[in-house]
Design an enzyme around this catalytic site. Structure first.
Site, PDB file in Angstrom:
ATOM      1  N   CYS A   2       0.856  -1.185   0.000  1.00  0.00           N
ATOM      2  CA  CYS A   2       0.000   0.000   0.000  1.00  0.00           C
ATOM      3  C   CYS A   2       0.891   1.233   0.000  1.00  0.00           C
ATOM      4  O   CYS A   2       2.102   1.147   0.157  1.00  0.00           O
ATOM      5  CB  CYS A   2      -0.867   0.025   1.250  1.00  0.00           C
ATOM      6  SG  CYS A   2      -1.798  -1.472   1.527  1.00  0.00           S
ATOM      7  N   ARG A  27       1.528   1.616  -5.912  1.00  0.00           N
ATOM      8  CA  ARG A  27       1.658   0.639  -4.822  1.00  0.00           C
ATOM      9  C   ARG A  27       0.321  -0.005  -4.471  1.00  0.00           C
ATOM     10  O   ARG A  27       0.266  -0.963  -3.698  1.00  0.00           O
ATOM     11  CB  ARG A  27       2.253   1.311  -3.578  1.00  0.00           C
ATOM     12  CG  ARG A  27       3.605   1.974  -3.776  1.00  0.00           C
ATOM     13  CD  ARG A  27       4.104   2.619  -2.499  1.00  0.00           C
ATOM     14  NE  ARG A  27       4.262   1.635  -1.456  1.00  0.00           N
ATOM     15  CZ  ARG A  27       5.351   0.870  -1.324  1.00  0.00           C
ATOM     16  NH1 ARG A  27       6.346   0.988  -2.187  1.00  0.00           N
ATOM     17  NH2 ARG A  27       5.441  -0.029  -0.369  1.00  0.00           N
ATOM     18  N   TRP A  74      -3.669  -1.624  -1.216  1.00  0.00           N
ATOM     19  CA  TRP A  74      -3.628  -2.846  -2.009  1.00  0.00           C
ATOM     20  C   TRP A  74      -4.107  -3.926  -1.038  1.00  0.00           C
ATOM     21  O   TRP A  74      -3.377  -4.305  -0.128  1.00  0.00           O
ATOM     22  CB  TRP A  74      -2.223  -3.131  -2.504  1.00  0.00           C
ATOM     23  CG  TRP A  74      -2.136  -4.364  -3.352  1.00  0.00           C
ATOM     24  CD1 TRP A  74      -1.726  -5.602  -2.966  1.00  0.00           C
ATOM     25  CD2 TRP A  74      -2.484  -4.477  -4.722  1.00  0.00           C
ATOM     26  NE1 TRP A  74      -1.810  -6.482  -4.010  1.00  0.00           N
ATOM     27  CE2 TRP A  74      -2.274  -5.822  -5.104  1.00  0.00           C
ATOM     28  CE3 TRP A  74      -2.956  -3.590  -5.673  1.00  0.00           C
ATOM     29  CZ2 TRP A  74      -2.512  -6.290  -6.393  1.00  0.00           C
ATOM     30  CZ3 TRP A  74      -3.184  -4.045  -6.961  1.00  0.00           C
ATOM     31  CH2 TRP A  74      -2.978  -5.392  -7.314  1.00  0.00           C
ATOM     32  N   ASN A 100       0.919  -0.144   6.042  1.00  0.00           N
ATOM     33  CA  ASN A 100       1.286  -0.928   4.863  1.00  0.00           C
ATOM     34  C   ASN A 100       1.967  -2.182   5.380  1.00  0.00           C
ATOM     35  O   ASN A 100       2.957  -2.106   6.098  1.00  0.00           O
ATOM     36  CB  ASN A 100       2.248  -0.138   3.966  1.00  0.00           C
ATOM     37  CG  ASN A 100       2.815  -1.005   2.855  1.00  0.00           C
ATOM     38  OD1 ASN A 100       2.196  -1.991   2.456  1.00  0.00           O
ATOM     39  ND2 ASN A 100       4.011  -0.666   2.373  1.00  0.00           N
ATOM     40  N   GLY A 101       1.436  -3.349   5.046  1.00  0.00           N
ATOM     41  CA  GLY A 101       2.073  -4.598   5.484  1.00  0.00           C
ATOM     42  C   GLY A 101       1.031  -5.631   5.856  1.00  0.00           C
ATOM     43  O   GLY A 101      -0.150  -5.491   5.555  1.00  0.00           O
ATOM     44  N   GLU A 489       8.017 -20.058 -20.457  1.00  0.00           N
ATOM     45  CA  GLU A 489       7.850 -18.718 -19.876  1.00  0.00           C
ATOM     46  C   GLU A 489       8.949 -17.779 -20.352  1.00  0.00           C
ATOM     47  O   GLU A 489       8.702 -16.622 -20.692  1.00  0.00           O
ATOM     48  CB  GLU A 489       7.828 -18.821 -18.345  1.00  0.00           C
ATOM     49  CG  GLU A 489       7.837 -17.505 -17.598  1.00  0.00           C
ATOM     50  CD  GLU A 489       6.656 -16.588 -17.918  1.00  0.00           C
ATOM     51  OE1 GLU A 489       5.701 -17.040 -18.567  1.00  0.00           O
ATOM     52  OE2 GLU A 489       6.729 -15.398 -17.548  1.00  0.00           O
ATOM     53  N   LYS A 493       8.341 -14.252 -22.399  1.00  0.00           N
ATOM     54  CA  LYS A 493       8.910 -12.969 -21.965  1.00  0.00           C
ATOM     55  C   LYS A 493       9.634 -12.286 -23.118  1.00  0.00           C
ATOM     56  O   LYS A 493       9.447 -11.111 -23.387  1.00  0.00           O
ATOM     57  CB  LYS A 493       9.881 -13.189 -20.797  1.00  0.00           C
ATOM     58  CG  LYS A 493       9.229 -13.518 -19.478  1.00  0.00           C
ATOM     59  CD  LYS A 493       8.615 -12.345 -18.755  1.00  0.00           C
ATOM     60  CE  LYS A 493       7.137 -12.182 -18.871  1.00  0.00           C
ATOM     61  NZ  LYS A 493       6.204 -13.221 -18.693  1.00  0.00           N
ATOM     62  N   GLU A 496       7.144 -11.104 -25.893  1.00  0.00           N
ATOM     63  CA  GLU A 496       6.158 -10.039 -25.614  1.00  0.00           C
ATOM     64  C   GLU A 496       6.810  -8.692 -25.342  1.00  0.00           C
ATOM     65  O   GLU A 496       6.144  -7.677 -25.487  1.00  0.00           O
ATOM     66  CB  GLU A 496       5.222 -10.428 -24.481  1.00  0.00           C
ATOM     67  CG  GLU A 496       5.834 -10.540 -23.118  1.00  0.00           C
ATOM     68  CD  GLU A 496       4.780 -10.829 -22.057  1.00  0.00           C
ATOM     69  OE1 GLU A 496       3.650 -10.335 -22.171  1.00  0.00           O
ATOM     70  OE2 GLU A 496       5.088 -11.565 -21.120  1.00  0.00           O
ATOM     71  N   HIS A 512      12.644 -33.958 -32.735  1.00  0.00           N
ATOM     72  CA  HIS A 512      11.412 -34.248 -33.496  1.00  0.00           C
ATOM     73  C   HIS A 512      11.035 -33.083 -34.404  1.00  0.00           C
ATOM     74  O   HIS A 512       9.866 -32.802 -34.613  1.00  0.00           O
ATOM     75  CB  HIS A 512      10.281 -34.560 -32.513  1.00  0.00           C
ATOM     76  CG  HIS A 512      10.568 -35.727 -31.653  1.00  0.00           C
ATOM     77  ND1 HIS A 512      10.503 -37.037 -32.111  1.00  0.00           N
ATOM     78  CD2 HIS A 512      11.005 -35.805 -30.377  1.00  0.00           C
ATOM     79  CE1 HIS A 512      10.864 -37.869 -31.148  1.00  0.00           C
ATOM     80  NE2 HIS A 512      11.163 -37.149 -30.074  1.00  0.00           N
ATOM     81  N   LYS A 611      -2.402  -5.188 -19.752  1.00  0.00           N
ATOM     82  CA  LYS A 611      -2.020  -5.877 -18.507  1.00  0.00           C
ATOM     83  C   LYS A 611      -3.073  -6.916 -18.129  1.00  0.00           C
ATOM     84  O   LYS A 611      -2.765  -7.946 -17.583  1.00  0.00           O
ATOM     85  CB  LYS A 611      -1.861  -4.872 -17.364  1.00  0.00           C
ATOM     86  CG  LYS A 611      -1.394  -5.493 -16.046  1.00  0.00           C
ATOM     87  CD  LYS A 611      -0.073  -6.220 -16.213  1.00  0.00           C
ATOM     88  CE  LYS A 611       0.316  -7.003 -14.977  1.00  0.00           C
ATOM     89  NZ  LYS A 611       1.498  -7.877 -15.210  1.00  0.00           N
TER      90      LYS A 611
END
Ligand code: AGP
Length: 616
Positions: A2, A27, A74, A100-101, A489, A493, A496, A512, A611
């Protein structure tokens, strides 16, 4: 995570704090609030939504105050709504806090406070904390600073807090453990700023103190800041720094892009994700949403995983985890295919939906389909209260904090963290993992944040490799076993954010067909870590080498065999085979990042991408 912003001084506090919150929205942006403190009055305005919604709420209201604390949330405990928004006020109405936490033992503290007659309006851990401080202050009949210090001694978890007492409106108490807090100091102590980073006050002062973990600061107008250690009350000499960063650099934590910042946040993101769940000293993994549905998991004939993109890759890692550690059959499905192919879904299936945003349309549709067939659906999301989090029967949040870069990085490793915890827990409960094996795994899991931090040190080597291959037209990524999804993955990356065509394959699959692509212009990234069919991967490397392919190998530190074969080797720490994806993916994230930067691509907002894909 946050954002906290506060002001104490001679100026109007409201505009400083509200603008500061807008700069901190990276945040978190689930809800926002502010408390305006005047002589004997606390006025709180707070709302679900963004800081702009808070500004709307406050229009035409009296915002005069020289002391204010603000918060942009958040959500971690309690869905985003008005009541769960910060600031939170104590039962007496005298104390107010922004936080925050994550307070891990808030349930225990809450039960104790309830027995002492305290009541709670919200579902948050923060409201428990402000009432704990009040309880201590009342019982000890002490000042706010001492009450905060004593209360924090019984808190387990992470926090950055700012607290005010309406009966002492010339001071703010600030404390930190595990979450950042900066204190801006105005000329001659005439004003003070408190914030999660320096962005809210950089134009007012460049003199700042960054509290260290376990420190508490007492801020009073016209007085020097006093900093003490929470555990032993010893005084700490304030380390006043002159900030050199500009506003944009501060929002990105000093990194050039959010993606790079988020790559480097992974040690803390993984730690925050298993915080309160991986209890090594008690030799247990505690996950309420799994514990409360343990029969469904233990009796599952099959686990079906539905996801998209990077989250689908995390699902593939989970397939290895659940089948290897818990011996539960797994099917991993592209949500976009699953939703349309009239799949067979049985009532004793457990469906796991993985999504960073919690808003991916295909994944949401797949969940609804599974539920319509009576399956139990478990969500792994990063956004509290998101559509997928609400649609699933239950779930476990990753605590990665907001992921701003479109290319998913810390979401991937925190998703794997959650899935690993579940697989280990089920494996031990099913007797597939002995207690000693289980203990060995959870011990090693607790070392992963530091091993990820160690792995991040390969950045310079990876940057050199990136410079060599930044103009390659194509790239292949190869891995076996747990590292096959990591190869996929890594390829995603690169695709994209650098727009280079890349493909991931199981290393053995080369013969193959894809091996026909190998020549001296083809860089091949091979994950060749110890364990994990190492000898077979070495053979694959030799096949590539004999066709003049350029080999970039990710190896376990100390490897000498691959080092002699590959054109470039990137060494990562040794870990359990099951945990290798958490480490092996780091160099691949960095490789794609540096190549994209060198190609002048928009790293945080790549072309054609969003996103969150909330449409089909
Ligand atoms: C990954 O880097 C991409 N941003 C994309 O593949 C993403 O993982 C996919 O769209 C799924 O998003 P979700 O995790 O929010 O559901």
């Amino acid at each position: 995570m946050c954002g906290i912003a506060g002001y104490l001084g001679f100026r109007e506090a409201y505009p400083i704090v509200i603008n500061g919150l807008q700069r901190l929205e990276y945040r978190g942006y689930d809800s926002a609030g502010i408390v305006l403190v005047n002589e004997d009055k606390l006025t709180i305005h707070k709302t679900k939504g963004k800081v702009s919604d808070l500004k709307e709420l406050v229009i035409n209201k009296n915002t005069e105050a020289n002391l204010a604390l603000g918060h942009t949330r958040w959500a971690t405990h309690g869905i985003p709504n008005n009541i769960n928004s910060h600031p939170h006020i104590s039962n007496s109405g005298n104390l107010v806090i922004v936080h925050n936490g994550i307070i891990e033992n808030y349930n225990t503290l809450k039960k104790e406070l309830l027995t002492r007659g305290y009541t709670f309006q919200s579902e948050t851990d923060t409201e428990v904390l402000v009432n704990l401080i009040e309880e201590v202050k009342t019982r000890k009949n002490c000042k706010l600073g001492k009450a905060v210090q004593l209360a924090l001694k019984s808190v387990v978890g992470a926090y950055a807090i700012a607290v005010v007492d309406v009966n002492a409106t010339d001071e703010v108490i600030v404390a930190r453990l595990g979450s950042p807090i900066a204190i801006g100091i105005g000329a001659n102590n005439s004003e003070f700023f408190v914030a999660s980073d320096a962005s809210p006050f950089i134009e007012y002062t460049k003199d700042a103190v960054y509290l260290e973990d376990g420190e508490l600061a007492i801020i009073k107008k016209e007085e020097d800041i006093v900093i003490r250690k929470i555990n032993d009350d010893s005084l700490v000499e304030p380390d006043i720094q002159e900030l050199q960063l500009n506003l944009e650099q501060i929002e990105k934590g000093g990194y050039d892009h959010f993606m790079l910042k988020e790559i480097h946040e992974q040690p803390n993101a993984i730690l925050d994700t298993y915080r309160g769940r991986l209890l090594v000293d008690q030799d247990i993994i505690k996950m309420g949403s799994v514990d409360n549905n343990i029969a469904k998991f233990l009796n599952a004939k099959r686990i079906i995983i539905v996801a998209c993109g990077t989250s689908w890759h995390a699902g593939l890692v989970a397939e290895y985890l659940f089948e290897d550690l818990a011996r539960i059959p797994v099917e991993v499905e592209y949500a976009s295919e699953f939703r349309y192919r009239n799949p067979i879904i049985n009532k004793d299936d457990v469906v796991i939906a993985i999504s960073q945003s919690g808003e991916t349309a295909d994944t949401l549709a797949a969940i609804k389909l599974a539920k319509s067939h009576g399956a139990f659906v478990f969500g792994v999301c990063n956004v509290v209260g998101s559509s997928i989090a609400r649609e699933t029967d239950t779930g476990a949040y990753t605590h990665a904090g907001p992921e701003i870069g479109v290319a998913s990085t810390k979401a991937f490793t925190t998703q794997i963290t959650v899935l690993t915890l579940i697989a280990l827990k089920l494996g031990n409960l099913k007797g597939e993992l002995s207690n000693s094996q289980f203990h060995k795994y959870i011990q090693e899991m607790s070392l992963i944040p530091s091993k990820v931090a160690e792995t991040l040190k390969v950045n310079a080597i990876v940057e050199e490799i990136a410079a060599i291959y930044k103009d390659a037209p194509n790239c292949l990524y190869l891995g076996r076993g747990y590292n096959f999804p990591v190869a996929l993955e890594g390829a995603l990356k690169l695709k994209e954010i650098s727009y280079i065509h890349a493909e991931g394959y199981p290393a053995a699959e080369m013969k193959h067909g894809p091996i026909a692509l190998i020549d001296e212009s083809m860089p091949v990234v091979v994950i060749a870590t110890k364990k994990g069919h190492y000898d077979k991967v070495v053979s694959n490397i030799q096949e590539i080498k004999s066709r003049k392919g350029k080999i970039i190998a990710v190896v376990t530190e100390g490897d000498t065999i691959v080092k002699d074969l590959a054109d470039h080797t990137i060494e990562i720490p040794f870990s359990e085979e099951a945990f290798t994806p958490l480490l092996a993916t780091i160099p691949l994230q960095l490789l794609s990042y540096h190549i994209a930067v060198m190609r002048g691509c928009n790293v945080d907002q790549p072309r054609n991408l969003a996103k969150s894909v909330t449409v089909e």
